[in-house]
Design a protein around this motif. Structure first.
Motif, PDB file in Angstrom:
ATOM      1  N   VAL A   6       1.254  -1.482   0.146  1.00  0.00           N
ATOM      2  CA  VAL A   6       0.176   0.324   0.104  1.00  0.00           C
ATOM      3  C   VAL A   6       0.767   1.407   0.349  1.00  0.00           C
ATOM      4  O   VAL A   6       1.845   1.533   1.119  1.00  0.00           O
TER       5      VAL A   6
ATOM      6  N   ARG B  13       1.661   5.490  -0.408  1.00  0.00           N
ATOM      7  CA  ARG B  13       0.935   7.211  -0.001  1.00  0.00           C
ATOM      8  C   ARG B  13       1.221   7.673  -1.947  1.00  0.00           C
ATOM      9  O   ARG B  13       1.552   7.503  -2.701  1.00  0.00           O
TER      10      ARG B  13
ATOM     11  N   TYR C 250     -10.787   4.264   8.314  1.00  0.00           N
ATOM     12  CA  TYR C 250     -10.757   4.292   7.114  1.00  0.00           C
ATOM     13  C   TYR C 250     -11.421   3.524   6.522  1.00  0.00           C
ATOM     14  O   TYR C 250     -12.358   2.393   6.522  1.00  0.00           O
TER      15      TYR C 250
ATOM     16  N   LYS D 166     -11.806   2.037   2.526  1.00  0.00           N
ATOM     17  CA  LYS D 166     -10.908   1.227   1.485  1.00  0.00           C
ATOM     18  C   LYS D 166     -12.144   1.130  -0.417  1.00  0.00           C
ATOM     19  O   LYS D 166     -13.250   0.278  -0.178  1.00  0.00           O
TER      20      LYS D 166
ATOM     21  N   VAL E  21      -8.834   4.758   1.073  1.00  0.00           N
ATOM     22  CA  VAL E  21      -7.364   4.297   0.916  1.00  0.00           C
ATOM     23  C   VAL E  21      -7.942   3.427  -1.096  1.00  0.00           C
ATOM     24  O   VAL E  21      -9.933   2.545  -0.784  1.00  0.00           O
TER      25      VAL E  21
ATOM     26  N   GLU F 106      -8.259   1.164  -3.791  1.00  0.00           N
ATOM     27  CA  GLU F 106      -7.700  -0.443  -4.068  1.00  0.00           C
ATOM     28  C   GLU F 106      -7.801  -0.808  -5.347  1.00  0.00           C
ATOM     29  O   GLU F 106      -8.689  -0.434  -6.314  1.00  0.00           O
TER      30      GLU F 106
ATOM     31  N   ASP G  35      -5.438   9.231  -0.021  1.00  0.00           N
ATOM     32  CA  ASP G  35      -4.804   8.496   0.846  1.00  0.00           C
ATOM     33  C   ASP G  35      -3.712   7.794   0.760  1.00  0.00           C
ATOM     34  O   ASP G  35      -2.829   7.821   0.650  1.00  0.00           O
ATOM     35  N   PHE G  36      -4.070   6.876  -0.101  1.00  0.00           N
ATOM     36  CA  PHE G  36      -3.107   5.809   0.049  1.00  0.00           C
ATOM     37  C   PHE G  36      -3.726   5.070  -1.047  1.00  0.00           C
ATOM     38  O   PHE G  36      -5.514   4.526  -1.934  1.00  0.00           O
TER      39      PHE G  36
ATOM     40  N   GLN H 159      -3.465   1.274  -3.845  1.00  0.00           N
ATOM     41  CA  GLN H 159      -3.270  -0.415  -3.552  1.00  0.00           C
ATOM     42  C   GLN H 159      -3.859  -0.747  -4.914  1.00  0.00           C
ATOM     43  O   GLN H 159      -5.210  -0.849  -5.550  1.00  0.00           O
TER      44      GLN H 159
END
Length: 513
Positions: A283, A285, A435, A437, A471, A473, A490-491, A493
């Motif tokens: 994961v 940033r 969070y 996702k 996040v 995905e 933010d993140f 993946q």
């Protein structure tokens, strides 16, 4: 669904396994019975040797008493008074056959002949100067005789035990054990003869025992094949029982091979065999693409089928309740593989692990998380529990207490696949989450479907208003990455940054980033 270790077996293989299963109790039972019979015979010979030593000690005790009573007479004339005293000891003392007196190492008076011919005494014939197992005398040649000698200066007194008593003791103590009386280099067997060769070494249950009072020992044992003869005489019911268990085991093996293995049993077997392994997907940033954590994904290293996809076994594990011990085992394995490399992590490195509704029935999850975090230096990792939506998590007092305890421990909560389940908004209202996702189905539509993009934008906006981390995905293209970064996600993946990989490969890639 590849949930069984063994594929279909041929009839020949099944028959062979049935035969082996049936023969195994017999192949194991017979050696065990043999070992038991051998131990029984060893104990028997040991007891018989003890009894033989006791009997011979008793005989020699009487000869010693006779010699002690006669020793003061040694050196006196061999008249009628002395001869009467010698014969009185033969009469009064059990097992004593004859008594004699000596003076200056010469026998001059006996209970049999009185004042007879003088004969010299050779002390070297006597073991420790006291005991001699001899093969008869002029009166009874070729008949064993055990002579006890007691001396004091020039005085000497002798008392002997007839071989008849010795041989009877050797024969009658046990029907099965062969016993030997050994005095120095000479030994006496059940045949009543004194031998000067080496004493026998018995092939079965050989045992030796020395007297603590006199210079002799008893050798005991049994001939070759005695163990099998003993088993044949004593163990027929046990042999029948072993054969019965063999038939039963064969029938059971045949039945089990016909019965298909339940998938739940296969999962439980795999759990006990530690076949569930952690795989790690990075994961990053959203702004710098720095590796900020990973999601731990469970994989099944099946011994026959290879690596099994999680969608083939995770739903079954959740339905059967095995997902709880499987997840705890996964957390332990993850900690064991990552903790040695914690120095490679940035501070607060995120480790995401999926949990299901089954984890929320009690507070055991708190202990599992505490154990996981204890494996790392304080503050080095941040554990993120991702709530899956395959099963609905009810907002009960237990679940609220659970999530509060997790937050106090520093564990963060994320809603996985947000926007695809009916409970996503309900979770936001009921639980204090950290969070969201975004499901990969929305990310895949970036630049393709306007409606999905609007939903994606709404989710991002919602997370901002609720002050939640987000996040995304399933990021696979540079266009998706750029759009999400522009939106302030933010993140990120997805395969663009790395596929799920085993621990050693993940650590190598992490060091390079």
């Amino acid at each position: 669904m590849p949930l069984t270790v063994n594929g279909p077996r041929t009839r020949k293989t099944r028959s062979l396994l049935t035969l082996i299963s049936g023969a195994l109790p017999i192949l194991l039972g017979v050696p065990i019975l043999y070992w038991q019979a051998e131990r029984t015979l060893e104990q028997s010979t040991a007891q018989n040797a003890i009894e033989a030593v006791r009997q011979f000690d008793l005989m020699l005790d009487n000869t010693e008493l006779a010699a002690q009573a006669l020793l003061p007479l040694a050196g006196r004339p061999c008249d009628s008074t002395t001869t009467l005293a010698l014969r009185e000891q033969v009469t009064r003392r059990p097992f004593v056959r004859a008594t004699t007196l000596s003076w200056q190492k010469n026998i001059y008076c006996s209970s049999l002949f009185g004042d007879g011919q003088v004969s010299p005494v050779n002390p070297e014939d006597y073991v420790d100067g006291r005991l001699w197992l001899m093969n008869g005398n002029p009166v009874t040649p070729d008949t064993a005789l055990l002579v006890y000698r007691l001396t004091k200066g020039d005085q000497g007194a002798f008392a002997s035990v007839d071989g008849y008593h010795l041989t009877n003791a050797l024969r009658l103590i046990s029907r099965y054990t062969e016993l030997v009386l050994q005095v120095g280099p000479n030994w006496l067997g059940g045949d009543g003869k004194v031998h000067t060769t080496a004493p026998p070494v018995f092939p079965v249950a050989h045992h030796q025992l020395a007297s603590s009072h006199y210079a002799f020992r008893v050798v005991a044992g049994m001939p070759e094949g005695e163990v099998w003869r003993y088993m044949e005489a004593r163990y027929p019911p046990l042999f029948s029982l072993i054969v019965f268990f063999g038939v039963l085991a064969g029938a059971l093996a045949h039945w089990l091979q016909k019965r298909s293995s339940a998938p739940t049993h296969e999962l439980r077997r795999a759990l006990e065999a530690n076949e569930f392994l952690p795989y790690f997907q990075p994961v990053v940033r959203g702004d710098t693409h720095q590796w900020a954590g990973c999601e731990v994904l469970m994989r099944w290293a099946h011994p026959r089928e290879g690596l099994v996809r999680p969608d083939l076994f995770i739903p079954l594990a959740e339905h059967s309740g095995l997902i709880v011990p499987m997840t705890r085992a996964l957390m332990r394995e993850t900690a064991a593989q990552l903790a040695p490399h914690a120095d490679s992590f940035i501070a607060g490195f995120h480790v995401g692990i999926n949990i299901a509704a089954s984890h929320c029935h009690d507070l055991e999850l708190v202990d599992a998380c505490r154990e996981f975090l204890a494996a790392f230096p304080p503050g080095q990792v941040t554990l993120v529990l991702e709530l899956t939506e395959r099963e609905l998590i009810e907002p009960t007092d237990i679940t609220r207490e659970l999530f509060e305890a997790l937050h106090r421990l520093g564990v963060m909560i994320a809603i996985d696949d947000f926007g695809t389940g009916h409970s996503s908004l309900g979770y936001l209202r009921s639980f204090n989450v950290d969070y969201l996702k975004i499901d990969q189905s929305f990310v895949a539509m970036i630049g393709v479907d306007a409606l999905s993009r609007h939903i994606l934008d709404s989710i991002i906006e919602l997370s901002g208003k609720l002050d939640l981390g987000i996040v995304a995905e399933g990021v696979e293209t540079a266009e998706q990455c750029q759009y999400l970064a522009t939106q302030g996600v933010d993140f990120l993946q997805g395969y663009l940054f790395g596929r799920p990989m085993p621990a050693d490969e993940f650590i190598r890639c992490l060091r390079s980033h």
